[in-house]
Write an enzyme that holds these catalytic residues in place. Structure first.
Site, mmCIF file in Angstrom:
data_model
loop_
_atom_site.group_PDB
_atom_site.id
_atom_site.type_symbol
_atom_site.label_atom_id
_atom_site.label_comp_id
_atom_site.label_asym_id
_atom_site.label_seq_id
_atom_site.Cartn_x
_atom_site.Cartn_y
_atom_site.Cartn_z
ATOM 1 N N GLU B 176 -39.007 -2.712 0.350
ATOM 2 C CA GLU B 176 -38.127 -3.131 -0.374
ATOM 3 C C GLU B 176 -36.746 -3.634 -0.002
ATOM 4 O O GLU B 176 -35.671 -4.063 -0.210
ATOM 5 C CB GLU B 176 -37.127 -1.517 -1.411
ATOM 6 C CG GLU B 176 -36.453 -1.608 -2.083
ATOM 7 C CD GLU B 176 -36.320 -2.793 -3.641
ATOM 8 O OE1 GLU B 176 -37.236 -2.541 -3.668
ATOM 9 O OE2 GLU B 176 -35.957 -3.315 -3.897
ATOM 10 N N GLU B 192 -33.915 -1.885 4.024
ATOM 11 C CA GLU B 192 -34.970 -1.560 3.655
ATOM 12 C C GLU B 192 -33.900 -2.290 2.579
ATOM 13 O O GLU B 192 -34.068 -2.043 0.996
ATOM 14 C CB GLU B 192 -35.024 -0.015 3.409
ATOM 15 C CG GLU B 192 -35.387 1.104 4.356
ATOM 16 C CD GLU B 192 -36.075 1.730 3.945
ATOM 17 O OE1 GLU B 192 -36.553 2.309 3.559
ATOM 18 O OE2 GLU B 192 -35.744 2.855 4.398
ATOM 19 N N ARG B 194 -31.386 -5.799 1.299
ATOM 20 C CA ARG B 194 -30.786 -7.469 0.772
ATOM 21 C C ARG B 194 -30.481 -7.767 1.596
ATOM 22 O O ARG B 194 -29.329 -7.456 1.681
ATOM 23 C CB ARG B 194 -31.411 -7.401 -0.621
ATOM 24 C CG ARG B 194 -32.150 -7.297 -0.869
ATOM 25 C CD ARG B 194 -32.309 -7.379 -2.772
ATOM 26 N NE ARG B 194 -31.718 -7.626 -3.614
ATOM 27 C CZ ARG B 194 -30.983 -6.054 -4.061
ATOM 28 N NH1 ARG B 194 -31.472 -5.350 -4.171
ATOM 29 N NH2 ARG B 194 -29.813 -5.739 -4.708
ATOM 30 N N SER B 212 -27.674 -3.250 -1.171
ATOM 31 C CA SER B 212 -27.545 -5.287 -1.520
ATOM 32 C C SER B 212 -26.241 -5.547 -0.282
ATOM 33 O O SER B 212 -25.281 -5.405 -0.583
ATOM 34 C CB SER B 212 -26.821 -5.361 -3.021
ATOM 35 O OG SER B 212 -26.053 -6.440 -3.163
ATOM 36 N N ALA B 251 -24.500 5.893 -0.127
ATOM 37 C CA ALA B 251 -25.685 5.962 -2.075
ATOM 38 C C ALA B 251 -25.336 5.728 -2.360
ATOM 39 O O ALA B 251 -24.206 6.127 -3.055
ATOM 40 C CB ALA B 251 -26.796 7.341 -1.164
ATOM 41 N N LYS B 278 -6.800 -2.887 -1.398
ATOM 42 C CA LYS B 278 -7.707 -4.030 -1.445
ATOM 43 C C LYS B 278 -8.931 -3.686 -0.637
ATOM 44 O O LYS B 278 -8.503 -3.697 0.448
ATOM 45 C CB LYS B 278 -7.824 -5.294 -1.658
ATOM 46 C CG LYS B 278 -7.065 -5.489 -3.392
ATOM 47 C CD LYS B 278 -6.532 -7.036 -3.571
ATOM 48 C CE LYS B 278 -8.176 -7.960 -4.254
ATOM 49 N NZ LYS B 278 -7.633 -9.017 -4.797
ATOM 50 N N ARG B 292 -17.602 7.426 -3.420
ATOM 51 C CA ARG B 292 -16.805 7.154 -4.267
ATOM 52 C C ARG B 292 -16.555 9.280 -4.480
ATOM 53 O O ARG B 292 -17.613 9.995 -5.101
ATOM 54 C CB ARG B 292 -17.314 7.127 -5.850
ATOM 55 C CG ARG B 292 -17.053 7.157 -7.125
ATOM 56 C CD ARG B 292 -17.823 6.770 -8.168
ATOM 57 N NE ARG B 292 -17.886 5.465 -8.718
ATOM 58 C CZ ARG B 292 -17.507 4.198 -8.737
ATOM 59 N NH1 ARG B 292 -16.108 3.617 -8.897
ATOM 60 N NH2 ARG B 292 -17.765 2.714 -8.342
ATOM 61 N N ASN B 293 -14.990 9.927 -5.074
ATOM 62 C CA ASN B 293 -15.076 11.329 -5.260
ATOM 63 C C ASN B 293 -15.704 11.571 -6.159
ATOM 64 O O ASN B 293 -15.482 11.402 -7.441
ATOM 65 C CB ASN B 293 -13.926 11.078 -5.561
ATOM 66 C CG ASN B 293 -13.275 12.752 -4.910
ATOM 67 O OD1 ASN B 293 -13.877 13.468 -6.661
ATOM 68 N ND2 ASN B 293 -12.253 13.110 -4.742
#
Lengths: 317, 317, 317
Positions: B176, B192, B194, B212, B251, B278, B292-293
């Site tokens: 991948e 694994e 890009r 990505s 993830a 930012k 992310r909580n």
């Protein structure tokens, strides 16, 4: 009772620098090598293929081997027999000792004319091109389809399934699917996502496009995951926990073991809010729907009723 | 000191309609063409391959070329030498002028017997099939492995790495994974995900499955990203900012430059909440964990202590 | 007016066990078979390829067929003509009856020397390897490039585009892109994500790396999606609704039909909050930006002004 041994006769490929590159076993068997078997006697159907292939700077030798599944693989040829046993569906993933397999497998240039040493692939490049031979991979593991064509299975892109994958009849591995060695499907399934080493999927499940299952080889995971029957991993979703039967993970949601999830349909706590648990506490439970509430951003789990998904029969005939 | 020139001798493929399709250089060199070199003298090991290949409607010509890295590539052959210099690890990504390279590279049908013109691939289809020749790509860039086999590197699927990729020993590019030209790894890494054109990854890092990295060729990005050492991009994550050493992106989380992130372990503001910045302001910093909580949906960043990840040594030997 | 029929002459491949594996039509035509056409007369350019190919245990037969688009395909050969009509851009996706096509297409081992029966691929493995023939797929559908090379199109990895895809000039399908049969692009587009069966993309749009479009074949979707012009699906995003022109879905965000989205720039409701709708109510609207607020976790939609994205002209020349 699970057999604790297997044996096979086949062809090994050896490079000019004496590296054993692979072994192919047309018909591996469970059990011990029969007492009356002659390990030197070459079956007629293999005899014609023994000898040198100058294009690839290799020769093919006849091999007979027995693997003791209570022990780690002892050689390259032993390792290849174990991978064949898995892909011939003679033993399920996680039932055979594969400890240390990476060290036994050399890095090989895999071509449309068979394996060769990567140094030779570089050195012989112009004559290989002239002969129409090119490498589709330089890796330790070959493609499943170059060794075993499992009946009743579709694999849209051969490059995405390694030898050692266990694929049951009715399984379709689409172009974005991936199945590592010692991983696979126990029934008819749609695989459009990635099954890491050790991951098994139950009958009737759908691993959506780009879905991820955490493995134990890299990235830090330590638990081998399983996925039950009639369960759906949505597209671009992912899991670090096992799922039982009839579960759904919403498209785009990644649930790791450490994700705190809100039990959205459970009785509220004394504080008047939904109870919260770590996702690892829900590992392997049946009938769960995981989603991210699109208004609050919270990851929630709900109890589903009835059966899970149904595959499209036309795609798994 | 970085060399500002390179030279090479090799074979170019020219189609019957006089399109220069590619050039292959078995041993490119940094520096200027030696004064005593004879650009017409064909080395013995190449002589046998000069001439026509009627199957593909091409001929192979001997070429000698020098590239001036202070200038953009001037021809197809010049462009190919630069891509070889990168893939032979003679120069790192982003150190060679590649301006205008797309216009210099024709679209080619890449087959197991070498390049050919796409119109010829269509026209000659039945005889190509008879000869066992098929196109694995119709593109401007070829596969790395059809030109260079970098020592110490595994590439599970040759179709996923373009010529011009720079891959260091100990790097594994899984099925991948993807590496564009002028991108790559500066040490042992697991790829694994890009790597877009211009992206470089430091030693000991792990680009998770389906991860990505935003590029500059399409989609609007303008900054070339880098990733430090011992850093983990989780599966199905993504970044639009650079990461320093010892970072982790959870993830499934995509952090763009414009993502507002909460500094969850910093001293609260006067308003009693965590400060917000930012993500672009954190570009390139070391030791950050992005997540992310899962209860509030907010993207948070925390300072990590100690080293980042450790790769599985068996996979990068 | 759309034609309701097509005809073609070509070659079918038939395995030794009498399975029709495929049919190839070099020049399919819209309309009915001309009254003066002789279905038995073999064109000179095909005659040389009729007959046995012992390596693959197949023979090639001449075929003439007419397809009635008002009816479902009636045979394997009929189904192949329809797939050719789509890939030759004679008819757009969703304009030809393809009902029941899965049942008409056998599972085939696709090799660099053409199709063969999977049982034969398993049985003949050693001689195939000797002949440099290997299977890149075992599937019902072949690769587009093995049948049609659409002018003006780049396909970085042939394994990722099925015959039956409709790709317009100026389209680039990158390595992570995927295009199913009866799906494609109506103009110049960058495809780095997955176009499911039935999905069409307008001119000037960019389907980012790993982006997902929900299909109707598996996973439960029932509506065929379309994507307008100058629209961007960010990397690792996904949609279960159609998008109009000049839209953007932020990288990493999956919007399903059931996703509740907050109209962040609309007049507040009586309760003083932004109005909330299901994403399916916004299906096909122009100029929308979908994002997840990184501070609140809520999925928001905003009205964009002006044109959408512009592709990099160098990549789509």
């Amino acid at each position: 009772m699970t057999e604790s041994a297997a044996w096979g006769q086949g062809l090994a490929t050896v490079s000019d620098n004496a590296t054993i590159l692979d072994a192919w076993f047309p018909a591996p068997h469970l059990g011990s090598l029969p007492a009356d078997a002659d390990p030197q006697k070459v079956p007629a159907e293999l005899a014609a293929y023994i000898g040198e292939d100058a294009r690839r700077a290799v020769r093919r030798d006849f091999v007979t081997i027995e693997s003791d599944f209570d022990e780690p693989p002892a050689s390259t040829v032993d390792a290849y027999l174990r991978l064949h046993v898995l892909s011939h569906r003679l033993a399920r993933p996680n039932t055979i000792n594969l400890d240390g397999i990476f060290a036994l497998l050399p890095t090989v240039a895999w071509t449309n004319a068979g394996p060769m040493h990567p140094d030779d692939a570089a050195r012989l490049r112009p004559q290989l091109q002239q002969a129409g031979i090119s490498a589709h991979s330089v890796d330790k593991f070959p493609r499943l389809l170059d060794y075993v064509v499992p009946p009743g299975v579709r694999i849209a892109d051969a490059n995405r399934v390694r030898l050692g994958a266990y694929l049951s009849p009715g399984t379709t591995v689409m172009h974005e699917g991936f199945v590592n060695f010692n991983a696979g499907t126990l029934g008819a399934s749609m695989v459009e996502g990635r099954l890491s080493q050790g991951v098994v999927v139950g009958d009737g499940s759908d691993i959506g496009g780009g879905a991820s299952t955490m493995g134990t080889l890299s990235g830090g995971g330590t638990t081998r995951l399983s996925i039950g029957e009639r369960t759906l991993l949505g597209a671009n979703s992912g899991i670090g926990i096992s799922l039982g039967d009839d579960c759904v993970v919403e498209a785009g949601l990644y649930v790791t073991g450490g994700t705190k999830v809100s039990l959205a349909d459970a009785a509220p706590t004394a504080a008047g809010i939904a109870p919260i648990v770590k996702a690892s506490e829900l590992s392997g439970r049946h009938g769960l729907l995981f989603r991210r509430n699109s208004l609050t951003g919270a990851v929630e789990v709900l109890q589903r009723t009835g059966d899970g998904i149904r595959l499209n029969a036309a795609l798994h005939a």
